[in-house]
Write an enzyme that holds these catalytic residues in place. Structure first.
Site, PDB file in Angstrom:
ATOM      1  CG  LEU A   1      47.964  -1.680  73.796  1.00  0.00           C
ATOM      2  CD1 LEU A   1      48.872  -2.542  74.669  1.00  0.00           C
ATOM      3  CD2 LEU A   1      46.514  -2.201  73.927  1.00  0.00           C
TER       4      LEU A   1
ATOM      5  N   PRO B   1      53.454   1.904  66.021  1.00  0.00           N
ATOM      6  CG  PRO B   1      55.096   3.403  65.322  1.00  0.00           C
ATOM      7  CD  PRO B   1      54.612   2.649  66.520  1.00  0.00           C
TER       8      PRO B   1
ATOM      9  N   GLY C   1      48.993  -2.533  66.226  1.00  0.00           N
ATOM     10  CA  GLY C   1      47.675  -1.968  66.542  1.00  0.00           C
ATOM     11  C   GLY C   1      46.774  -3.114  66.973  1.00  0.00           C
TER      12      GLY C   1
ATOM     13  CB  ILE D   1      49.070   7.983  72.970  1.00  0.00           C
ATOM     14  CG1 ILE D   1      49.979   6.810  72.539  1.00  0.00           C
ATOM     15  CG2 ILE D   1      48.708   7.898  74.454  1.00  0.00           C
ATOM     16  CD1 ILE D   1      49.291   5.443  72.458  1.00  0.00           C
TER      17      ILE D   1
ATOM     18  NE  ARG E   1      37.205  -4.133  72.926  1.00  0.00           N
ATOM     19  CZ  ARG E   1      38.132  -4.967  73.429  1.00  0.00           C
ATOM     20  NH1 ARG E   1      37.766  -6.044  74.059  1.00  0.00           N
ATOM     21  NH2 ARG E   1      39.395  -4.704  73.273  1.00  0.00           N
TER      22      ARG E   1
ATOM     23  NE  ARG F   1      14.534  21.865  52.756  1.00  0.00           N
ATOM     24  CZ  ARG F   1      14.959  22.950  52.138  1.00  0.00           C
ATOM     25  NH1 ARG F   1      14.803  24.147  52.716  1.00  0.00           N
ATOM     26  NH2 ARG F   1      15.538  22.880  50.966  1.00  0.00           N
TER      27      ARG F   1
ATOM     28  CG  LEU G   1      19.822  18.071  58.612  1.00  0.00           C
ATOM     29  CD1 LEU G   1      19.432  16.802  59.354  1.00  0.00           C
ATOM     30  CD2 LEU G   1      20.714  18.929  59.487  1.00  0.00           C
TER      31      LEU G   1
ATOM     32  CD  GLU H   1      38.567   1.871  74.357  1.00  0.00           C
ATOM     33  OE1 GLU H   1      37.938   1.022  74.998  1.00  0.00           O
ATOM     34  OE2 GLU H   1      38.550   3.086  74.604  1.00  0.00           O
TER      35      GLU H   1
HETATM   36  C1  LIG Z   1      41.262   8.524  67.291  1.00  0.00           C
HETATM   37  C2  LIG Z   1      42.079   7.391  67.790  1.00  0.00           C
HETATM   38  C3  LIG Z   1      42.431   7.340  69.130  1.00  0.00           C
HETATM   39  C4  LIG Z   1      43.233   6.298  69.608  1.00  0.00           C
HETATM   40  N1  LIG Z   1      43.605   6.308  70.931  1.00  0.00           N
HETATM   41  C5  LIG Z   1      44.442   5.326  71.388  1.00  0.00           C
HETATM   42  C6  LIG Z   1      44.913   5.349  72.745  1.00  0.00           C
HETATM   43  O1  LIG Z   1      44.539   6.211  73.551  1.00  0.00           O
HETATM   44  N2  LIG Z   1      45.801   4.407  73.139  1.00  0.00           N
HETATM   45  C7  LIG Z   1      46.242   3.417  72.298  1.00  0.00           C
HETATM   46  O2  LIG Z   1      47.036   2.594  72.718  1.00  0.00           O
HETATM   47  N3  LIG Z   1      45.822   3.376  70.995  1.00  0.00           N
HETATM   48  C8  LIG Z   1      44.939   4.304  70.528  1.00  0.00           C
HETATM   49  N4  LIG Z   1      44.512   4.290  69.219  1.00  0.00           N
HETATM   50  C9  LIG Z   1      45.036   3.272  68.328  1.00  0.00           C
HETATM   51  C10 LIG Z   1      44.004   2.184  68.012  1.00  0.00           C
HETATM   52  O3  LIG Z   1      43.794   1.380  69.139  1.00  0.00           O
HETATM   53  C11 LIG Z   1      44.501   1.405  66.777  1.00  0.00           C
HETATM   54  O4  LIG Z   1      44.441   2.294  65.695  1.00  0.00           O
HETATM   55  C12 LIG Z   1      43.645   0.172  66.523  1.00  0.00           C
HETATM   56  O5  LIG Z   1      43.909  -0.820  67.484  1.00  0.00           O
HETATM   57  C13 LIG Z   1      43.908  -0.421  65.128  1.00  0.00           C
HETATM   58  O6  LIG Z   1      45.273  -0.592  64.909  1.00  0.00           O
HETATM   59  P1  LIG Z   1      45.947  -0.028  63.569  1.00  0.00           P
HETATM   60  O7  LIG Z   1      45.529   1.370  63.368  1.00  0.00           O
HETATM   61  O8  LIG Z   1      47.393  -0.319  63.668  1.00  0.00           O
HETATM   62  O9  LIG Z   1      45.302  -0.880  62.391  1.00  0.00           O
HETATM   63  P2  LIG Z   1      45.732  -2.365  61.986  1.00  0.00           P
HETATM   64  O10 LIG Z   1      45.806  -3.225  63.184  1.00  0.00           O
HETATM   65  O11 LIG Z   1      46.926  -2.282  61.098  1.00  0.00           O
HETATM   66  O12 LIG Z   1      44.481  -2.803  61.125  1.00  0.00           O
HETATM   67  C14 LIG Z   1      44.314  -2.433  59.752  1.00  0.00           C
HETATM   68  C15 LIG Z   1      43.061  -3.127  59.223  1.00  0.00           C
HETATM   69  O13 LIG Z   1      43.239  -4.542  59.314  1.00  0.00           O
HETATM   70  C16 LIG Z   1      42.092  -5.106  59.927  1.00  0.00           C
HETATM   71  N5  LIG Z   1      42.449  -6.348  60.587  1.00  0.00           N
HETATM   72  C17 LIG Z   1      43.158  -6.516  61.730  1.00  0.00           C
HETATM   73  N6  LIG Z   1      43.248  -7.830  62.028  1.00  0.00           N
HETATM   74  C18 LIG Z   1      42.583  -8.494  61.046  1.00  0.00           C
HETATM   75  C19 LIG Z   1      42.340  -9.868  60.774  1.00  0.00           C
HETATM   76  N7  LIG Z   1      42.783 -10.818  61.605  1.00  0.00           N
HETATM   77  N8  LIG Z   1      41.632 -10.188  59.674  1.00  0.00           N
HETATM   78  C20 LIG Z   1      41.194  -9.232  58.820  1.00  0.00           C
HETATM   79  N9  LIG Z   1      41.388  -7.909  59.020  1.00  0.00           N
HETATM   80  C21 LIG Z   1      42.084  -7.555  60.121  1.00  0.00           C
HETATM   81  C22 LIG Z   1      41.632  -4.040  60.898  1.00  0.00           C
HETATM   82  O14 LIG Z   1      40.308  -4.269  61.291  1.00  0.00           O
HETATM   83  C23 LIG Z   1      41.804  -2.798  60.039  1.00  0.00           C
HETATM   84  O15 LIG Z   1      40.691  -2.663  59.200  1.00  0.00           O
HETATM   85  C24 LIG Z   1      43.675   5.282  68.725  1.00  0.00           C
HETATM   86  C25 LIG Z   1      43.285   5.323  67.380  1.00  0.00           C
HETATM   87  C26 LIG Z   1      42.495   6.356  66.918  1.00  0.00           C
HETATM   88  C27 LIG Z   1      42.106   6.372  65.466  1.00  0.00           C
END
Ligand SMILES: Cc1cc2nc3c(=O)[nH]c(=O)nc-3n(C[C@H](O)[C@H](O)[C@H](O)COP(=O)(O)OP(=O)(O)OC[C@H]3O[C@@H](n4cnc5c(N)ncnc54)[C@H](O)[C@@H]3O)c2cc1C
Length: 395
Positions: A135, A138, A141, A167, A250, A275, A346, A371
């Site tokens: 889903l 870049p 998210g 992903i 979720r 400990r 620890l 998620e």
């Molecule tokens: C280990 C890992 C595994 C993953 N696996 C998958 C997968 O299998 N499939 C998949 O599709 N994706 C996957 N992801 C992606 C994940 O779903 C996204 O990273 C996540 O949805 C957040 O998007 P972003 O990283 O683009 O951060 P952004 O959306 O850019 O968010 C950046 C910051 O802004 C904050 N923010 C967002 N909206 C608001 C708002 N309205 N007000 C204030 N703050 C806000 C967020 O909370 C965050 O702190 C994975 C990510 C990780 C780290």
């Protein structure tokens, strides 16, 4: 010898089959932990190979049949949560492998056609096919509607162009459920498509290393052609497929966090008893006891929220947006506090590379991001509250 508190299994959320399942998975975790926890985290091949091995074994053991719904069975969220919590307590990568088989095939279980279920779910549940859920992009998210990947209709096919990133199972998956805009069907139309590995135009552009070693990748789609029959769910309603799937899975992220936290508390109690400093066990200091009490309280509160959400989904409501958001938000934030507390108790041993609590310290971090980040969960809870939808919708 400290033991893990399993008294929650007598709560009214559970049936006898859940208690039996918890016992079974505890046995799996104990039997497999040594082999599944031992791999070189710096070696991508070792991470991928261990993950594949875990999926195969979980399939052989029959555990993966809980990760997908057949034509006559539905996903039981309490079972998903018990399995995730228990595997997470013993083997974080085991939990990851189980969870991704569920999330990756979730759109098919929940929205797929009879043909799609028959073609993919038996292999997912046998561990002979690895699933992934694609889903994020870049620039999309938290804001999934900003996605730029497109799927254009071409007679009996769709042609996908775009990019997906972060992903899980990227690079080792046998198929991906990919979400894309479908501009031919409307400005706000999206589709969900099953793309098999090996389909021309799908490439793994980059393997991503994160704080904990999991298989992750960035994927490119260039003129990637799939049959129209690969579309999951109703035409134009792909976002419903994505969000409906996340709604089910979720709460299980909260369950994994709970398993990590239980393991951290166990390690902390064992260490505090063993400990000695200033002529007495660390556990005799009231500061230590206050910390342990806070950890135990956070764990019980998390368990109540996680299993409340799972029980509501299984027994009374189709959508559990508010309950699942609360469960994920609270359990992941609380587990971070608990694990950090265990590391502190620890001392230096808590930050020794590869020790159980050091690994948990790295494993928990991403759960507050994927998620739906903690901030997004708060927005979801507030939105439901302000809309006056505090009661779950009755099925
Ligand atoms: C280990 C890992 C595994 C993953 N696996 C998958 C997968 O299998 N499939 C998949 O599709 N994706 C996957 N992801 C992606 C994940 O779903 C996204 O990273 C996540 O949805 C957040 O998007 P972003 O990283 O683009 O951060 P952004 O959306 O850019 O968010 C950046 C910051 O802004 C904050 N923010 C967002 N909206 C608001 C708002 N309205 N007000 C204030 N703050 C806000 C967020 O909370 C965050 O702190 C994975 C990510 C990780 C780290």
């Amino acid at each position: 010898m400290a033991t893990v508190d399993r008294s929650f299994l007598s709560w009214p959320f559970f049936e006898e089959r859940h208690r039996a399942l918890a016992e079974e998975i505890d046995g799996v975790g104990r039997a497999e932990a040594a082999s599944w926890n031992e791999f070189d985290e710096d070696d991508q091949g070792a991470v991928d190979g261990t993950c594949r091995r875990i999926v195969q074994r979980l399939g052989q053991l029959g555990v993966l049949r809980h990760a997908c719904a057949g034509t006559d069975a539905k996903l039981d969220v309490r079972s998903l949560c018990i399995i995730r919590e228990t595997l997470a307590r013993h083997v974080p990568l085991g939990d990851f492998a189980f969870a991704m088989q569920g999330l990756g095939s979730g759109p098919i279980s929940l929205f797929g056609s009879a043909e799609q279920k028959a073609r993919y779910l038996p292999r997912v549940s046998q561990g002979s096919a690895i699933a992934a859920f694609a889903l994020s992009e870049p620039h999309a998210g938290s804001d999934v509607t900003a996605m730029q990947t497109v799927a254009r209709r071409d007679d009996a096919h769709y042609v996908l162009d775009g990019e997906k990133t972060w992903i899980s199972n990227g690079g080792i998956a046998d198929f991906y459920v990919v979400f894309a805009r479908t501009p031919d069907e409307g400005e706000r139309a999206f589709g969900a498509f099953i793309v098999d590995t090996g389909t021309a135009g799908l490439t793994v552009a980059e393997r991503i290393r994160s704080v904990a070693a999991h298989p992750l990748a960035r994927l490119l789609f260039k003129k990637c052609r799939v049959p129209a029959s690969a579309q999951v769910g109703e035409t134009g309603k792909g976002l419903r497929v994505a969000l409906g799937t996340l709604d089910v899975f979720r709460s299980t992220v909260g369950a994994a966090a709970l398993g990590f936290a239980r393991r951290a508390l166990l390690e902390a109690v064992q260490h505090a008893r063993a400990r000695r400093l200033f002529d007495q066990p660390l556990s005799e200091f009231q500061l230590t006891q206050a910390r342990l009490a806070d950890m135990a309280l956070d764990i019980d509160a998390s368990a109540l929220l996680v299993y409340r959400a799972a029980w509501v989904r299984d027994t009374i409501a189709d959508r559990v947006t508010r309950e699942a958001a609360m469960a994920k938000l609270y359990a992941t934030e609380a587990a971070q506090r608990t694990i950090d507390g265990a590391v502190q108790l620890l001392g230096a041993l808590g930050v020794r590379h590869g020790s159980p609590v050091e690994r948990l310290y790295r494993e928990i971090r991403s759960l507050r991001i994927y998620e739906g980040t903690s901030e997004v969960q708060r927005l979801v809870i507030a939105r439901e509250l302000l809309a006056g939808e505090a009661e779950p919708a009755r099925a």
